[in-house]
Design an enzyme around this catalytic site. Structure first.
Site, mmCIF file in Angstrom:
data_model
loop_
_atom_site.group_PDB
_atom_site.id
_atom_site.type_symbol
_atom_site.label_atom_id
_atom_site.label_comp_id
_atom_site.label_asym_id
_atom_site.label_seq_id
_atom_site.Cartn_x
_atom_site.Cartn_y
_atom_site.Cartn_z
ATOM 1 N N GLU A 27 0.839 -1.206 0.000
ATOM 2 C CA GLU A 27 0.000 0.000 0.000
ATOM 3 C C GLU A 27 0.865 1.245 0.000
ATOM 4 O O GLU A 27 2.077 1.183 0.237
ATOM 5 C CB GLU A 27 -0.900 0.013 1.246
ATOM 6 C CG GLU A 27 -0.090 0.068 2.544
ATOM 7 C CD GLU A 27 -0.937 0.082 3.816
ATOM 8 O OE1 GLU A 27 -2.065 -0.436 3.808
ATOM 9 O OE2 GLU A 27 -0.431 0.623 4.827
ATOM 10 N N HIS B 276 0.331 5.754 1.071
ATOM 11 C CA HIS B 276 -0.558 6.774 1.635
ATOM 12 C C HIS B 276 0.237 8.017 1.977
ATOM 13 O O HIS B 276 1.479 8.011 1.959
ATOM 14 C CB HIS B 276 -1.296 6.240 2.877
ATOM 15 C CG HIS B 276 -0.476 5.327 3.746
ATOM 16 N ND1 HIS B 276 0.639 5.754 4.424
ATOM 17 C CD2 HIS B 276 -0.582 3.998 4.010
ATOM 18 C CE1 HIS B 276 1.162 4.730 5.091
ATOM 19 N NE2 HIS B 276 0.460 3.647 4.846
ATOM 20 N N HIS C 98 5.033 6.249 8.428
ATOM 21 C CA HIS C 98 5.184 5.250 9.486
ATOM 22 C C HIS C 98 6.606 5.335 10.037
ATOM 23 O O HIS C 98 7.555 5.510 9.268
ATOM 24 C CB HIS C 98 5.025 3.822 8.963
ATOM 25 C CG HIS C 98 3.662 3.449 8.489
ATOM 26 N ND1 HIS C 98 2.530 3.640 9.221
ATOM 27 C CD2 HIS C 98 3.263 2.837 7.351
ATOM 28 C CE1 HIS C 98 1.488 3.167 8.550
ATOM 29 N NE2 HIS C 98 1.894 2.680 7.408
ATOM 30 N N HIS D 98 4.924 0.263 0.316
ATOM 31 C CA HIS D 98 5.592 -0.508 1.365
ATOM 32 C C HIS D 98 4.863 -1.803 1.638
ATOM 33 O O HIS D 98 3.638 -1.889 1.482
ATOM 34 C CB HIS D 98 5.758 0.304 2.653
ATOM 35 C CG HIS D 98 4.490 0.901 3.187
ATOM 36 N ND1 HIS D 98 3.884 1.998 2.627
ATOM 37 C CD2 HIS D 98 3.707 0.544 4.241
ATOM 38 C CE1 HIS D 98 2.788 2.297 3.313
ATOM 39 N NE2 HIS D 98 2.653 1.426 4.296
ATOM 40 N N CYS E 293 4.927 0.185 15.305
ATOM 41 C CA CYS E 293 4.698 1.142 14.221
ATOM 42 C C CYS E 293 3.980 2.368 14.780
ATOM 43 O O CYS E 293 2.882 2.260 15.331
ATOM 44 C CB CYS E 293 3.864 0.503 13.119
ATOM 45 S SG CYS E 293 3.461 1.647 11.774
HETATM 46 MN MN MN Z 1 0.956 1.616 5.664
#
Ligand code: MN
Length: 150
Positions: free
Chosen positions: A64, A66, A70, A104, A118
């Site tokens: 994914e 975004h 992270h 990632h 995370c």
């Molecule tokens: Mn992610």
């Protein structure tokens, strides 16, 4: 503000008192395999959450990207991680920074799990899954093509 107790004891196997072991994501919402999620801290004042994810042997997180970032610390086990066009082996205490808009994916080793912390914004955009053209672009690199799971 957070209403979590001030102290919560660790339990064997990367579990914590009062912390539920949750599905990684709602089933069917995105491709993933053999992964759990625990929300360790989630404070709106701090504006971030700290989660613990555990991927069982051979499992993987969703491929994914975004807007939100992270900040990851591998806590136990080993595996590999794709960030953008970089694929690396990861093991305990390694740090992984995933910048905005980087594709990632994490994978656990076949022989053992991969557990990681995370940190993420409380308010964040929804992950985007790769479309056919994204996949074509990612797969133009044979090493990435062999790694990714969709
Ligand atoms: Mn992610």
């Amino acid at each position: 503000m957070s209403d979590a107790p001030h102290f919560r004891k660790a339990a064997p196997g990367f579990r914590w008192q009062g912390v539920n072991v949750l599905e990684y994501k709602p089933e069917g919402s995105a491709p993933f395999r053999n992964i759990t999620r625990q929300l360790l801290f989630g404070s709106t004042d701090l504006a971030c959450e700290l989660r613990y994810f555990e991927i069982a042997p051979g499992g993987h997180s969703t491929l994914e990207c975004h807007e939100h970032e992270h900040a990851v610390m591998i806590l136990n086990g080993s595996g590999a991680c794709l960030v953008g066009r970089e694929l690396r082996s990861v093991s305990a205490h390694d740090l992984v920074a995933i910048p905005a808009h980087a594709w990632h994916q994490f994978r656990a080793s076949e022989g053992g799990p991969l557990g990681f912390l995370c940190m993420v914004n409380v308010d964040r955009d929804r992950p985007r899954l790769p479309d056919a053209s994204d996949l074509e672009s990612l797969r133009s690199n044979p090493v990435i093509a062999a790694f990714i799971r969709t």
